[in-house]
Design a protein around this motif. Structure first.
Motif, mmCIF file in Angstrom:
data_model
loop_
_atom_site.group_PDB
_atom_site.id
_atom_site.type_symbol
_atom_site.label_atom_id
_atom_site.label_comp_id
_atom_site.label_asym_id
_atom_site.label_seq_id
_atom_site.Cartn_x
_atom_site.Cartn_y
_atom_site.Cartn_z
ATOM 1 N N THR A 120 0.844 -1.187 0.000
ATOM 2 C CA THR A 120 0.000 0.000 0.000
ATOM 3 C C THR A 120 0.882 1.240 0.000
ATOM 4 O O THR A 120 2.101 1.158 0.171
ATOM 5 C CB THR A 120 -0.894 0.037 1.248
ATOM 6 O OG1 THR A 120 -0.038 0.134 2.388
ATOM 7 C CG2 THR A 120 -1.747 -1.213 1.345
ATOM 8 N N ALA A 121 0.238 2.396 -0.205
ATOM 9 C CA ALA A 121 0.970 3.659 -0.232
ATOM 10 C C ALA A 121 1.804 3.819 1.041
ATOM 11 O O ALA A 121 2.999 4.107 0.988
ATOM 12 C CB ALA A 121 -0.011 4.813 -0.385
ATOM 13 N N VAL A 122 1.156 3.579 2.178
ATOM 14 C CA VAL A 122 1.857 3.732 3.457
ATOM 15 C C VAL A 122 3.048 2.771 3.545
ATOM 16 O O VAL A 122 4.146 3.148 3.962
ATOM 17 C CB VAL A 122 0.894 3.505 4.640
ATOM 18 C CG1 VAL A 122 1.642 3.106 5.888
ATOM 19 C CG2 VAL A 122 0.093 4.765 4.899
ATOM 20 N N GLU A 123 2.832 1.528 3.120
ATOM 21 C CA GLU A 123 3.909 0.544 3.199
ATOM 22 C C GLU A 123 5.060 0.896 2.263
ATOM 23 O O GLU A 123 6.229 0.667 2.581
ATOM 24 C CB GLU A 123 3.370 -0.856 2.878
ATOM 25 C CG GLU A 123 2.553 -1.423 4.020
ATOM 26 C CD GLU A 123 1.788 -2.671 3.620
ATOM 27 O OE1 GLU A 123 1.508 -3.472 4.500
ATOM 28 O OE2 GLU A 123 1.468 -2.823 2.416
ATOM 29 N N ASN A 124 4.719 1.456 1.102
ATOM 30 C CA ASN A 124 5.767 1.886 0.190
ATOM 31 C C ASN A 124 6.613 2.987 0.818
ATOM 32 O O ASN A 124 7.831 2.984 0.692
ATOM 33 C CB ASN A 124 5.156 2.381 -1.126
ATOM 34 C CG ASN A 124 5.158 1.309 -2.193
ATOM 35 O OD1 ASN A 124 6.214 0.951 -2.708
ATOM 36 N ND2 ASN A 124 3.995 0.773 -2.501
ATOM 37 N N VAL A 125 5.950 3.902 1.487
ATOM 38 C CA VAL A 125 6.688 5.001 2.113
ATOM 39 C C VAL A 125 7.520 4.475 3.294
ATOM 40 O O VAL A 125 8.614 4.957 3.563
ATOM 41 C CB VAL A 125 5.719 6.116 2.553
ATOM 42 C CG1 VAL A 125 6.458 7.220 3.295
ATOM 43 C CG2 VAL A 125 4.989 6.682 1.348
ATOM 44 N N ARG A 126 6.996 3.479 3.960
ATOM 45 C CA ARG A 126 7.717 2.876 5.089
ATOM 46 C C ARG A 126 8.980 2.124 4.668
ATOM 47 O O ARG A 126 9.908 1.950 5.452
ATOM 48 C CB ARG A 126 6.806 1.867 5.803
ATOM 49 C CG ARG A 126 5.950 2.434 6.892
ATOM 50 C CD ARG A 126 4.782 1.493 7.164
ATOM 51 N NE ARG A 126 5.245 0.106 7.260
ATOM 52 C CZ ARG A 126 5.511 -0.487 8.409
ATOM 53 N NH1 ARG A 126 5.367 0.178 9.525
ATOM 54 N NH2 ARG A 126 5.909 -1.735 8.447
ATOM 55 N N LEU A 127 8.963 1.648 3.399
ATOM 56 C CA LEU A 127 10.003 0.725 2.956
ATOM 57 C C LEU A 127 11.442 1.182 3.262
ATOM 58 O O LEU A 127 12.227 0.409 3.818
ATOM 59 C CB LEU A 127 9.820 0.432 1.462
ATOM 60 C CG LEU A 127 10.467 -0.848 0.957
ATOM 61 C CD1 LEU A 127 9.928 -2.071 1.693
ATOM 62 C CD2 LEU A 127 10.222 -1.005 -0.541
ATOM 63 N N PRO A 128 11.807 2.431 2.915
ATOM 64 C CA PRO A 128 13.190 2.838 3.231
ATOM 65 C C PRO A 128 13.476 2.802 4.725
ATOM 66 O O PRO A 128 14.595 2.510 5.141
ATOM 67 C CB PRO A 128 13.255 4.273 2.709
ATOM 68 C CG PRO A 128 12.150 4.387 1.732
ATOM 69 C CD PRO A 128 11.072 3.483 2.231
ATOM 70 N N MET A 129 12.438 3.043 5.525
ATOM 71 C CA MET A 129 12.636 3.012 6.985
ATOM 72 C C MET A 129 12.806 1.573 7.452
ATOM 73 O O MET A 129 13.524 1.284 8.399
ATOM 74 C CB MET A 129 11.429 3.644 7.679
ATOM 75 C CG MET A 129 11.179 5.080 7.270
ATOM 76 S SD MET A 129 9.910 5.850 8.299
ATOM 77 C CE MET A 129 8.550 5.996 7.160
ATOM 78 N N VAL A 130 12.100 0.655 6.762
ATOM 79 C CA VAL A 130 12.186 -0.762 7.101
ATOM 80 C C VAL A 130 13.615 -1.267 6.906
ATOM 81 O O VAL A 130 14.147 -2.017 7.716
ATOM 82 C CB VAL A 130 11.207 -1.572 6.230
ATOM 83 C CG1 VAL A 130 11.537 -3.067 6.299
ATOM 84 C CG2 VAL A 130 9.780 -1.329 6.667
ATOM 85 N N PHE A 131 14.232 -0.833 5.799
ATOM 86 C CA PHE A 131 15.592 -1.301 5.522
ATOM 87 C C PHE A 131 16.633 -0.542 6.341
ATOM 88 O O PHE A 131 17.790 -0.910 6.369
ATOM 89 C CB PHE A 131 15.912 -1.167 4.033
ATOM 90 C CG PHE A 131 15.148 -2.130 3.182
ATOM 91 C CD1 PHE A 131 15.264 -3.497 3.403
ATOM 92 C CD2 PHE A 131 14.310 -1.684 2.178
ATOM 93 C CE1 PHE A 131 14.555 -4.395 2.634
ATOM 94 C CE2 PHE A 131 13.594 -2.589 1.405
ATOM 95 C CZ PHE A 131 13.717 -3.939 1.631
ATOM 96 N N HIS A 132 16.191 0.546 6.953
ATOM 97 C CA HIS A 132 17.106 1.323 7.769
ATOM 98 C C HIS A 132 16.719 1.089 9.220
ATOM 99 O O HIS A 132 15.811 1.716 9.747
ATOM 100 C CB HIS A 132 16.974 2.804 7.396
ATOM 101 C CG HIS A 132 17.802 3.700 8.267
ATOM 102 N ND1 HIS A 132 19.111 3.424 8.578
ATOM 103 C CD2 HIS A 132 17.500 4.855 8.881
ATOM 104 C CE1 HIS A 132 19.576 4.386 9.361
ATOM 105 N NE2 HIS A 132 18.615 5.260 9.568
ATOM 106 N N ASP A 133 17.404 0.158 9.861
ATOM 107 C CA ASP A 133 16.959 -0.313 11.162
ATOM 108 C C ASP A 133 16.916 0.761 12.240
ATOM 109 O O ASP A 133 16.270 0.603 13.248
ATOM 110 C CB ASP A 133 17.834 -1.481 11.637
ATOM 111 C CG ASP A 133 17.498 -2.745 10.874
ATOM 112 O OD1 ASP A 133 16.327 -2.869 10.501
ATOM 113 O OD2 ASP A 133 18.390 -3.569 10.647
ATOM 114 N N GLY A 134 17.645 1.852 11.987
ATOM 115 C CA GLY A 134 17.742 2.875 13.015
ATOM 116 C C GLY A 134 16.398 3.440 13.436
ATOM 117 O O GLY A 134 16.102 3.574 14.609
ATOM 118 N N VAL A 135 15.562 3.761 12.448
ATOM 119 C CA VAL A 135 14.278 4.386 12.770
ATOM 120 C C VAL A 135 13.242 3.307 12.974
ATOM 121 O O VAL A 135 12.702 2.764 12.033
ATOM 122 C CB VAL A 135 13.819 5.312 11.618
ATOM 123 C CG1 VAL A 135 12.698 6.217 12.103
ATOM 124 C CG2 VAL A 135 14.982 6.117 11.098
#
Lengths: 407, 261
Positions: free
Chosen positions: B109-124
């Motif tokens: 979904t749109a939200v999940e797409n936006v989340r994706l870079p954060m998902v791969f960046h464990d810091g946030v």
């Protein structure tokens, strides 16, 4: 990237291709279901036979001759009469031995009681009263005279009139001769419901089978002996002595066939041997079923490779937004492990279901092969990992620049 | 080789004498001795005909590729000296990509797409969902959070891509022909949004072959045969256009600035 996120993304892609995912896991499901089904059937079979054998400890052991069939595996009983009267006497002299009861079958073809005839059903055994030293009598006791007999419960119930103590039984031999015996006791069967109807008569009066001994004499010989030890503590030494004597010094050692083996077993030994056999057979069949698992894992690997190719662009996107090779590997591995685990869980459920149906139809007790369930789930996970490794590695290696250009 | 400086203050990205050679039948210098500095908060367009090295430059700045010679620094890290995993991390944290073909994950979904870079960046870890939501609201998609890309129009998809590009507060937003697949009206919307983001502090590098699109930027780098042919500063004109728009002007913000090349 944490596991929950990869699970979420993998699950999306599994659900996006429902039919494909279902067909992919089918291989694993069939493999694991087959293994579990056979384990349930094998366990049920074993439990059915061994379960009602009274494994009461008693200081008695059976001497039999066994051989390994030429093509096949397991053991076969050899019914050749090789244990001579001299052997019986010699064994009786050994320390710790209380009695040695020989046993041999008679070629009785028909039994009659109260006008009711049973042909080819009743098994007649000649033995001595000692044979019943540790037996449990439902009624009456051992025979004492030439015209007396002991029957087992199955034989008693084989007649509609229910033969019991005091009843007369007329046995007809193969050569047409007949003899009439009076039942003195009804004995419980050690081997449970699987035992055929049996009539026991005194060997001295009824047993006529003889062999030529190595010494050149003609002596009566039996295919089976029962050795009673003086106490439970004597069982092991007596077993050892008996084996030593029978293998080294006895007539039986000379008379037995080259490939035959003399086995001296307690009831527990026999159960153990039987369990081993069923176990081997079950594992063998299970291994054949396991081939389906290999096919299943190839199926997963195949689909995962297709999936990696199909999703080249997605891999490119993920790499562009910061996914490392490790992240990509993890995603695809998680996906194939999820497929494997789903296959294992559904396969275990199906296997238990089919197994339950099978034992229900065959009238065997249901056995839950818990260790095999655990193995199946572990194997399913392993299949997922192994079949996912190569596709995942290929996915991780994708060049993001190429991948983003990919249509 | 002249160092082209496109920005005031500290540099978000610097390139020093960068060369990238493809070994085809004969070696081709796709990028040949380019030096460039993108200031923090700057808005730069790279223009040039096809084959001029635009894509290669973008891949280099976007840490997807490494230079054969020279040095590229993004957010203070020298790209050529990083391992594969470190460059992946740098892409996730310092770069936000916007593509011509949107490149959204189709099943998320749109939200999940936006989340994706954060998902791969464990810091946030903490408030990914909340941040994704607010980014989508910022690009005007507050009511399309749970839609999959296939349920969105081209313009909406590009807005999702923009929100995704901003997910990890990158040093640089890399937009590669972001309006190439959009009609003129939607193009204007997306470009306005880029300008807005730039004015809010984002550093933007825009690759385009359309002059009209390039003119939304403050600076235009003209590439030809892998070399920087010229550099234009359009900043002054911007205020003028802004005023024109305020007075009711429509369309491109700029009509001046051409012919400097």
């Amino acid at each position: 990237m944490n596991l929950r996120e990869s699970l979420r993304i993998s699950w999306r892609s599994i659900r996006a291709h429902k039919l494909r995912s279902a067909l992919t896991t089918l291989g694993v499901i069939i493999g694991i279901a087959a293994v579990i089904t056979f384990m349930v059937l094998g366990g049920g079979f074993s439990e059915d036979i061994v379960g009602d054998i009274e494994a009461e400890q008693e200081p008695a052991m059976t001497v039999q001759t066994q051989t390994t069939p030429e093509d096949g595996f397991g053991v076969m009983l050899v019914e050749t009469p090789i244990y001579t009267e001299s052997d019986v006497d010699a064994l009786e002299q050994r320390e710790g031995v209380e009695y040695v009861a020989p046993q041999g079958s008679l070629d009785v073809v028909q039994a009659e009681s109260g006008g009711e005839q049973l042909t080819g059903v009743v098994d007649a055994q000649a033995t001595t009263a000692d044979r019943f030293e540790h037996a449990t009598f439902v009624d009456g006791g051992p025979f004492d005279g030439a015209d007396e007999a002991v029957v087992n419960e199955q034989a008693g119930q084989a007649f509609e009139g229910n033969v019991s103590v005091g009843d007369e039984l007329e046995l007809t031999f193969e050569d047409g001769e007949t003899t009439t015996v009076t039942v003195t006791g009804v004995v419980e069967s050690e081997l449970g419901e699987q035992t055929p109807p049996q009539v026991f008569v005194p060997a001295d009066e009824h047993y006529t089978t003889t062999v030529e001994t190595p010494d050149g004499d003609e002596e009566r010989a039996y295919p089976t002996l029962q050795i009673g030890a003086e106490g439970l503590d004597d069982v092991d030494p007596v077993q050892e002595t008996a084996v030593d004597y029978l293998e080294e010094e006895s007539h039986a050692a000379e008379l037995k066939g080259d490939d035959d083996e003399i086995a001296v077993q307690t009831v527990e030994d026999a159960i153990e041997q039987f369990d081993d056999l069923v176990g081997q057979l079950t594992v063998f069949i299970g291994a054949v079923a396991g081939i389906a698992l290999v096919v299943g894992s190839i199926g997963i690997a195949n689909i995962m490779i297709v999936s990696v190719t199909e999703r080249t662009r997605e891999i490119g996107i993920m790499k562009a937004v910061g996914a490392t090779k490790r992240d990509i590997m993890q995603l695809f591995l998680v996906e194939s492990v999820v497929l494997g685990v789903i296959g294992a869980v559904v396969g275990v459920a199906a296997g238990l279901g089919f197994g339950y149906l099978g034992v229900w139809l065959l009238g065997w007790p249901m056995v839950y092969p818990l260790e095999w369930v655990a193995i199946a789930v572990a194997v399913g996970t392993g299949v997922g990992v192994v079949s996912g490794l190569y596709p995942a590695w290929r996915g991780a290696r994708v060049d993001p620049i190429e991948a983003l250009r990919h249509e | 080789m002249v160092a082209h400086d496109t920005g005031p203050g500290a540099a978000a990205v610097t390139a020093e004498s960068v060369r990238r050679t493809y070994h085809l039948a004969e070696p081709v210098h796709a990028i040949d001795g380019v030096s460039l500095s993108l200031g923090k908060g700057s808005f730069t367009a790279v223009m040039g005909p096809s084959g001029s090295g635009k894509s290669t430059l973008m891949n280099l700045v976007g840490c997807l590729d490494t230079p054969d010679e020279g040095r590229i620094e993004v957010g203070g890290h020298s790209v050529g000296e990083l391992s594969d995993a470190e460059r992946a991390r740098l892409r996730g944290t310092e770069i936000g990509f916007v593509f011509q073909t949107f490149n959204l994950m189709p099943r998320l979904t749109a939200v999940e797409n936006v989340r994706l870079p954060m998902v791969f960046h464990d810091g946030v870890e903490a408030d990914r969902q909340e941040r994704a939501r607010s980014l989508l609201e910022r690009v005007g998609l507050g009511d399309r959070l749970e839609h999959e890309p296939s349920e969105l129009s081209g313009g909406q998809r590009q807005r999702v891509a923009l929100a995704r590009a901003l997910a990890n507060e990158p040093t640089l937003v890399l937009a590669d022909e972001p309006t190439g697949n959009l009609d003129t009206e939607t193009e204007a919307e997306i470009m306005e949004l880029l300008v807005e983001l730039n004015e809010a502090g984002a550093t933007i590098l825009l690759v385009t072959h359309e002059r009209a699109v390039a003119e939304y930027a403050d600076h235009v780098v003209n590439l030809l045969d892998g070399e920087i042919e010229s550099l234009e500063h359009l900043s002054d004109a911007r205020d003028v256009t802004a005023r024109e728009q305020a007075a009711g002007g429509a369309g491109n913000r700029r009509s001046t600035g051409e012919g400097e090349a």
